[in-house]
Scaffold this active site. Sequence first.
Site, short mmCIF file in Angstrom:
data_model
loop_
_atom_site.label_atom_id
_atom_site.label_comp_id
_atom_site.label_asym_id
_atom_site.label_seq_id
_atom_site.Cartn_x
_atom_site.Cartn_y
_atom_site.Cartn_z
N LYS A 478 -2.73 36.28 45.88
CA LYS A 478 -1.83 37.01 44.99
C LYS A 478 -0.87 36.03 44.29
O LYS A 478 -0.76 34.87 44.68
CB LYS A 478 -1.03 38.04 45.77
CG LYS A 478 -0.18 37.47 46.90
CD LYS A 478 0.51 38.58 47.69
CE LYS A 478 1.38 37.99 48.79
NZ LYS A 478 2.12 39.02 49.53
N ARG A 576 8.96 48.48 54.60
CA ARG A 576 8.76 48.20 53.19
C ARG A 576 7.74 49.18 52.63
O ARG A 576 8.04 49.99 51.78
CB ARG A 576 8.30 46.74 53.01
CG ARG A 576 8.20 46.28 51.57
CD ARG A 576 7.91 44.79 51.47
NE ARG A 576 6.63 44.41 52.07
CZ ARG A 576 6.15 43.17 52.10
NH1 ARG A 576 6.87 42.18 51.59
NH2 ARG A 576 4.99 42.90 52.65
N TYR A 704 24.20 20.03 29.03
CA TYR A 704 25.10 21.15 28.73
C TYR A 704 26.29 21.18 29.68
O TYR A 704 26.16 20.94 30.88
CB TYR A 704 24.34 22.48 28.84
CG TYR A 704 23.34 22.72 27.73
CD1 TYR A 704 23.75 22.88 26.41
CD2 TYR A 704 21.98 22.82 28.03
CE1 TYR A 704 22.83 23.11 25.40
CE2 TYR A 704 21.05 23.07 27.03
CZ TYR A 704 21.49 23.21 25.71
OH TYR A 704 20.58 23.44 24.71
N MET A 753 16.42 24.18 29.70
CA MET A 753 15.24 25.05 29.68
C MET A 753 13.94 24.25 29.74
O MET A 753 13.02 24.62 30.48
CB MET A 753 15.24 25.92 28.42
CG MET A 753 14.01 26.83 28.32
SD MET A 753 13.98 27.85 26.82
CE MET A 753 15.18 29.11 27.27
#
Length: 809
Positions: A478, A576, A704, A753
Amino acid sequence: MTFSIQNIIKYLNATTSGTFTDFIVENVSIDSRSLQNSSGTLFFALKGSNHDAHNYIEKLIEKDVRSFVVEYIPNNLEGKANFILVEDTKKALQETAKYYRNLFDFPVIGITGSNGKTIVKEWLNFLLSPDFSIVRSPKSYNSQVGVPLSIFGINEQHNLGVFEAGISQKGEMKILEEIIQPEIGVFTHFGNAHDEDFSSPTEKLQEKVKLFKNCKIVILEQNDEIEKHISSEKITWSFTNKNATLFVEKSQKNQVKVNYKNDSFLVTIPFSDEISIKNCITCIATLLFLGISTEKIQERIANLYPVEIRLQAKKGINNCVLIDDSFSSDYQSLKIALDFLEQQKLNQKKTIILSDIFQSGLPAKRLYEKVSLALQNNKLDRIIVIGKTISKHLKDLPNVISFPSTIAFLNQFNTQSFQDETILIKGARSFDFDEIVVLLEKKNHETVLEVNLDAITHNLNFYKSKLQPTTKIMVMVKAFGYGNGGFEIAKLLEHHKVDYLGVAFADEGIELRKAGITLPIMVLNPENSSFNAMIAYDLEPEIYSLSGLQEFIKVAQQKNVNSYLIHLKIDTGMHRLGFENHQIQDVISILKETNLVAIKSIFSHLATSDDIDFKEFTLEQFSRFEKAASEICESLKISPIQHILNTSGIFNYREKQFDMVRLGIGLYGIGNSEEENKKLQNVSTLKSIISQVREIEKEESIGYGRTFIADKKVRVATIPIGYADGIRRAWGNEKGYVFINNQKAIILGNICMDMLMVDITNIDCSEGDEVIVFGEQPSVIEIAKAVETIPYEILTGISQRVKRIFFQN
């Protein structure tokens, strides 16, 4: 390779069943899946703790294989083939290799060490090929099984052998030494690989040097500790000890001065890293012993190249898959590459681009007869041959397209000629097939995730070793194979005959079916809206609620299917998904009234199997599961598969295997304890490159938000990978690091990014150099701990825009 079956029977002192004519063995095999198996094959049915090749003999007989070395004759097969009966088939394989080795009398170089064996072997092959007809181990065939298979590559035209030997436990090297029988020994490097399997480094060293028991000479870097365990005459080299046979002085950049006997000469080494330089000097020492002139050594060493010893699967243009083996072309490695092509094919159409074959030792006519047979056995749709010799000998094969040179092929290249196919690109280095790879490869940015298929196989076998022979195994693929790649890993697992695959959503299972995966697939989180598609693609749903059960029965009725396989999930404490205890009777009542579905398995999920502090809670989960499963089975009079163990459960609670286990994150090299991790191999290595190098002055900032301000002059490298690729921003601001040229480079400032910046002030590197973002170091486990998450999140977070490269050594 040819030898008489009657001689083998006598040598092994074996009993037989069947009518043995004077059968000439043309191929030795241990892999029932290989398309090279044919009437000329002698098949050794190896047995392990979790596999038994005797189970595949019947299918091999259907493929016209008639001769088998076995420990027993499977039921109903007496009289249907020729069987050689032995006590231990692996030992028989080794003894047969020993017999075959004794048919030849020429010098053999035996190479061992913790690292560098394959590189040195390949370089020696390149350096000595002008003077000898060489047989060598293909790829990294250096194990208890790999060495015998390598030996069977010898033929009467060879006059030098180069074989590598690797060991992982005590007692193994004696066996390999008797098979290889080296006259010349080469010791590359002594490190900590497999330390856990020996009581001490000294014990491991003593085991390794047993390869040199009968060597006339052993070549190694000067080291008193190693040398005292070697009784043979030695040729040593050193950068520091003038008493070594070769005293090596570092001259100007990329040059060393070799002082040997009463002579000295300069050699240009086309590498700058220390490991490659040391491997080169080991090769120089070997060439000197073999009498190669200094002029030839200087010329050949300067032309050495980085060896790509891995078969790589890459995404290509127009939905193609490329198998890149563009740096070697010999018959032994061709057979291995063809098997890898069959294993990794994601399209039904198969193509090979193949150059002239070199270094076989066989006359051209005989060689290309064998190549032709191998290609035909693999049922290739298209065979593109490049080179005058191969074009001449294969011109009559069906589906052959010939080109005299790589340039001729490139001049006629058309991207639309390759669509929806798996392409094996295999050529000798001199043919420059890397140019073909560039044209066919899908373009991505320079960051890649390398996935080691051998490591996945190792990890699978490790967990299998914890299981009873009858216990089935479901492997979770998965979330795009935990971020590593769904199709390619599923294909490998199918190759290794696991029992089930598990995916999270129907879409994942559908994509696997479209890629040709035929294994049973369970969908863990099926949405009601996907039930129709699941039936269409033969996917089996996990059913965890009454509403889901009723809705699936309704869809099954609409589709007019009966006894469709479903998997019932019981909630035993995870809270769950799953049926709670008070709902079990309702489930039973519904299922008693329908034959539209059939329960394939009943299972539950452990909440704390990785934490022994919660052992009592885990034992309570087992108890609840056994009670619920028993109630359902007795009421419905069924015997479905039962399973509850996940990866950490397999490791910590092996007594609760039931009928099947579910292997997840462990397959990808991540366990839940230090002890478990020691047994696993790293699967994924995230790599990038240095895009730009600059220096910033004191008081200047990076990135940044000016979160990093330099307190001195700093040399900075920019790496083209960022949080859009899956790198957590929390790993920035001097918390995290990457590796450049085996040195740690701290991440400076905020991760952007698409980029991050690192401190390379004290690292010798330049633009274009490789960067390790994670792998052996830093590990995914280390990163997860630092950013306060779990390894699953790091792996599954790697963006789809990062190219995956799958390789096998």
